[in-house]
Scaffold this motif. Structure first.
Motif, mmCIF file in Angstrom:
data_model
loop_
_atom_site.group_PDB
_atom_site.id
_atom_site.type_symbol
_atom_site.label_atom_id
_atom_site.label_comp_id
_atom_site.label_asym_id
_atom_site.label_seq_id
_atom_site.Cartn_x
_atom_site.Cartn_y
_atom_site.Cartn_z
ATOM 1 N N LYS A 180 0.836 -1.208 0.000
ATOM 2 C CA LYS A 180 0.000 0.000 0.000
ATOM 3 C C LYS A 180 0.866 1.251 0.000
ATOM 4 O O LYS A 180 0.568 2.227 -0.692
ATOM 5 N N PHE A 181 1.954 1.220 0.788
ATOM 6 C CA PHE A 181 2.843 2.382 0.878
ATOM 7 C C PHE A 181 3.441 2.719 -0.484
ATOM 8 O O PHE A 181 3.421 3.872 -0.919
ATOM 9 N N PHE A 182 3.983 1.700 -1.173
ATOM 10 C CA PHE A 182 4.602 1.949 -2.472
ATOM 11 C C PHE A 182 3.574 2.341 -3.526
ATOM 12 O O PHE A 182 3.864 3.145 -4.410
ATOM 13 N N ARG A 183 2.363 1.778 -3.415
ATOM 14 C CA ARG A 183 1.303 2.169 -4.351
ATOM 15 C C ARG A 183 0.922 3.636 -4.173
ATOM 16 O O ARG A 183 0.794 4.376 -5.145
ATOM 17 N N ILE A 184 0.796 4.053 -2.909
ATOM 18 C CA ILE A 184 0.465 5.455 -2.618
ATOM 19 C C ILE A 184 1.625 6.369 -3.012
ATOM 20 O O ILE A 184 1.424 7.444 -3.578
ATOM 21 N N ALA A 185 2.857 5.937 -2.702
ATOM 22 C CA ALA A 185 4.043 6.746 -3.046
ATOM 23 C C ALA A 185 4.168 6.920 -4.554
ATOM 24 O O ALA A 185 4.475 8.026 -5.035
ATOM 25 N N ASN A 186 3.929 5.858 -5.304
ATOM 26 C CA ASN A 186 4.016 5.940 -6.770
ATOM 27 C C ASN A 186 2.921 6.835 -7.338
ATOM 28 O O ASN A 186 3.162 7.615 -8.266
ATOM 29 N N GLU A 187 1.714 6.723 -6.775
ATOM 30 C CA GLU A 187 0.610 7.571 -7.231
ATOM 31 C C GLU A 187 0.873 9.036 -6.893
ATOM 32 O O GLU A 187 0.601 9.933 -7.694
ATOM 33 N N ARG A 188 1.426 9.264 -5.710
ATOM 34 C CA ARG A 188 1.785 10.632 -5.292
ATOM 35 C C ARG A 188 2.828 11.225 -6.228
ATOM 36 O O ARG A 188 2.709 12.372 -6.664
ATOM 37 N N ALA A 189 3.846 10.432 -6.547
ATOM 38 C CA ALA A 189 4.905 10.896 -7.456
ATOM 39 C C ALA A 189 4.351 11.136 -8.857
ATOM 40 O O ALA A 189 4.727 12.101 -9.527
ATOM 41 N N ARG A 190 3.438 10.260 -9.296
ATOM 42 C CA ARG A 190 2.848 10.411 -10.634
ATOM 43 C C ARG A 190 2.036 11.706 -10.731
ATOM 44 O O ARG A 190 2.153 12.449 -11.702
ATOM 45 N N ARG A 191 1.228 11.962 -9.707
ATOM 46 C CA ARG A 191 0.431 13.197 -9.708
ATOM 47 C C ARG A 191 1.314 14.437 -9.643
ATOM 48 O O ARG A 191 1.036 15.444 -10.286
ATOM 49 N N PHE A 192 2.385 14.335 -8.846
ATOM 50 C CA PHE A 192 3.309 15.471 -8.739
ATOM 51 C C PHE A 192 3.953 15.768 -10.087
ATOM 52 O O PHE A 192 4.022 16.920 -10.515
ATOM 53 N N ARG A 193 4.453 14.715 -10.754
ATOM 54 C CA ARG A 193 5.124 14.911 -12.042
ATOM 55 C C ARG A 193 4.159 15.476 -13.090
ATOM 56 O O ARG A 193 4.540 16.309 -13.909
ATOM 57 N N LYS A 194 2.907 15.016 -13.059
ATOM 58 C CA LYS A 194 1.911 15.518 -13.996
ATOM 59 C C LYS A 194 1.671 17.006 -13.756
ATOM 60 O O LYS A 194 1.664 17.815 -14.697
ATOM 61 N N PHE A 195 1.488 17.381 -12.481
ATOM 62 C CA PHE A 195 1.295 18.794 -12.142
ATOM 63 C C PHE A 195 2.532 19.607 -12.480
ATOM 64 O O PHE A 195 2.443 20.712 -13.033
#
Length: 204
Positions: A41-56
């Protein structure tokens, strides 16, 4: 002579040890399972957080460059300057710095600290307006942001804000001392000093 009492005690002790072993073994397996689930769950959330950050981040950097080019292009430099964001740590963007670079037309790469007051202002306008546009904020307040801009850039800036306000339905309030640009505003609020104090005059 066989001591049956001692044998029974040893068997009871062995059974008790085996039960405790099975208990701790089960707890260890359960703990490992919970760890694997939590880690996943941690890595899934971390990857999603990083993906959203990079998109923004990419959208913001692209919008900054677009606005900066619009504000800096001239007849002699029809493509304008270049402005962009860079990440210090691309693998873990939240652990590093973010750098903002603005290169005015016909100038080489240099740090933002070496830009003039007017060049810094144009770069800052591009950054702030891009943030507001992407985050869809309803209101912006600029306090004498045009003080370092010459007449040509000030006129271009006000025209851009007027267009930006109508396109994105954003209210923009500007505090300025440059009275000659009042034609760009829909509502004017004057603060006039008098002998009795300060009067507020509103015109639309």
């Amino acid at each position: 002579m066989i001591n049956f009492s001692l044998i029974i005690q040893k068997r009871k002790k062995s059974i008790l040890i085996n039960k405790r072993y099975e208990f701790f073994k089960k707890n260890l397996i359960d703990s490992r399972f919970r760890y694997l689930v939590a880690n996943s769950k941690f890595f899934r959330i971390a990857n999603e957080r990083a993906r959203r950050f990079r998109k923004f981040f990419n959208n913001l950097s692209e919008q900054i460059n677009k606005l900066y080019k619009e504000l800096t292009k001239t007849i002699s430099n029809p493509y304008g300057g270049t402005a962009f964001l860079t990440i210090e740590n691309r693998e873990q963007p939240f652990l590093g710095k973010i750098f903002f670079t603005a290169i005015p037309p016909s100038k080489s790469f240099q740090t933002t600290q070496n830009l003039s007051g007017g060049e810094k202002t144009i770069a800052l306008i591009s950054l702030v307006v891009s943030f507001v546009q992407i985050l869809q904020q309803p209101f912006i307040l600029f306090d004498e942001i045009d003080s370092f801009l010459d007449t040509w850039h000030t006129e271009k800036f006000f025209l851009l804000l007027k267009k930006f306000s109508k396109t994105n339905k954003i209210q923009i309030c500007i505090i300025t001392l440059k009275i000659r640009f009042i034609l760009f505003f829909e509502i004017l609020i004057f603060l006039v000093k008098t002998r009795s104090g300060t009067n507020l005059i509103t015109m639309d």
